[in-house]
Design an enzyme around this catalytic site. Structure first.
Site, PDB file in Angstrom:
ATOM      1  N   PRO A   2       0.836  -1.216   0.000  1.00 28.45           N
ATOM      2  CA  PRO A   2       0.000   0.000   0.000  1.00 28.45           C
ATOM      3  C   PRO A   2       0.866   1.260   0.000  1.00 28.45           C
ATOM      4  O   PRO A   2       1.827   1.347   0.743  1.00 28.45           O
ATOM      5  CB  PRO A   2      -0.788  -0.099   1.310  1.00 28.45           C
ATOM      6  CG  PRO A   2      -0.630  -1.506   1.777  1.00 28.45           C
ATOM      7  CD  PRO A   2       0.652  -2.011   1.199  1.00 28.45           C
ATOM      8  N   GLU A   3       0.527   2.184  -0.863  1.00 32.80           N
ATOM      9  CA  GLU A   3       1.219   3.481  -0.920  1.00 32.80           C
ATOM     10  C   GLU A   3       0.199   4.569  -0.559  1.00 32.80           C
ATOM     11  O   GLU A   3      -0.895   4.271  -0.111  1.00 32.80           O
ATOM     12  CB  GLU A   3       1.814   3.686  -2.325  1.00 32.80           C
ATOM     13  CG  GLU A   3       2.793   2.573  -2.709  1.00 32.80           C
ATOM     14  CD  GLU A   3       3.392   2.751  -4.108  1.00 32.80           C
ATOM     15  OE1 GLU A   3       3.480   3.893  -4.590  1.00 32.80           O
ATOM     16  OE2 GLU A   3       3.763   1.733  -4.714  1.00 32.80           O
TER      17      GLU A   3
END
Ligand SMILES: [Zn+2]
Length: 276
Positions: A2-3
């Protein structure tokens, strides 16, 4: 992994659904290293009875503020997800923390690969000290061409590596870095100090563009790990231009996308649009 867009999607999902709710119970910690600066006993002593005041994000950190200036901060690393489940939901495999709220909902931190971390901060001063040591300007909130130009000036590092450095710029990981460089037509191996003013302006705009698109599409579920708070995948993976598209045609010019290694990380780019 996840960014920023995936964490932002989680924050936006949680905000209308948990702010104002009170913690009833905290439990389920089965992996002590997930709590680097607290223990399950401390969470159980601090959180029950407190109401959620705010949900926010800084870089890739999800911030949940409770009454009395108490903060829970989640970094999902490789495979962590934050799920909000109904009270009668079955247990989830790989749940390492569960917080029951007073409407019955269960906030769960689920992480098969166990790299994710949950921090407890006892004041915003403590929290800001922690974030300040780790994060540069936020790539969604703080970034524009002037900020980026100032950050890049006198830096000799490769632009791709700098984009991945959270102390340089917070929120971008491998996927959105490749997408932003493709969008800006900048080769990932270019050094920071070689970028022209026009390229810097293009890159600053491209970073914002790819992050906003990612958020609008509820994040990117590449390799199917990222889920939103209702356990649904994102939609952005269908719209990637460079990342994960080795040998497929560049959407701009048709030339096959190349993949190289920079250190241990892969970089995807178009050799025609992104000249060395
Ligand atoms: Zn191209």
């Amino acid at each position: 992994m996840p960014e920023l867009p995936e964490v932002e999607t989680t924050a936006r999902g949680l905000r209308p659904r948990i702010i104002g709710l009170r913690v009833v119970r905290v439990g389920g910690v089965d992996w002590t290293r997930m709590l680097p600066n607290s223990t399950e006993a401390e969470l159980q002593a601090v959180l029950p009875g407190l109401t959620v005041k705010l949900v926010d994000r800084r870089g890739k950190y999800l911030l949940i503020e409770f009454e009395q200036d108490q903060w829970l901060v989640i970094h999902r690393k490789m495979s962590g997800n934050v799920l909000l489940r109904p009270g009668n939901a079955l247990p989830e495999a790989h749940t390492h923390l569960e917080i029951e709220l007073d409407d019955g909902a269960l906030l769960r931190f689920v992480d098969p690969r166990k790299f994710g971390r949950v921090y407890l901060f006892r004041s915003s001063v403590e929290l800001n000290e922690f974030l300040g040591e780790r994060l540069g300007p936020d790539s969604l909130i703080d970034l524009d061409a002037t900020v980026l130009a100032a950050k890049l000036r006198k830096r000799k590092g490769r632009v791709k590596s700098l984009l991945l450095d959270q102390a340089f710029l917070a929120g971008i990981g491998n996927l959105y870095a490749d997408e932003a460089l493709w969008e800006a037509r900048v080769h990932p191996l270019r050094t920071a100090d070689s970028l022209t003013r026009v390229e810097i302006r293009r890159l600053a705009a491209a970073i914002k563009t790819v992050l906003v698109r990612g958020i609008e599409r509820n994040g990117t579920s590449f390799s199917a790990t990222y889920r939103d708070i209702d356990d649904r995948p994102g939609e952005n993976q269908a719209f990637l231009n460079a990342y994960g598209r080795e040998s497929e045609p560049c959407p701009r010019c048709g030339r096959p996308i190349s993949r190289i290694l920079i250190g241990s990380r892969s970089a995807h780019f178009c050799p025609r649009c992104q000249k060395r």
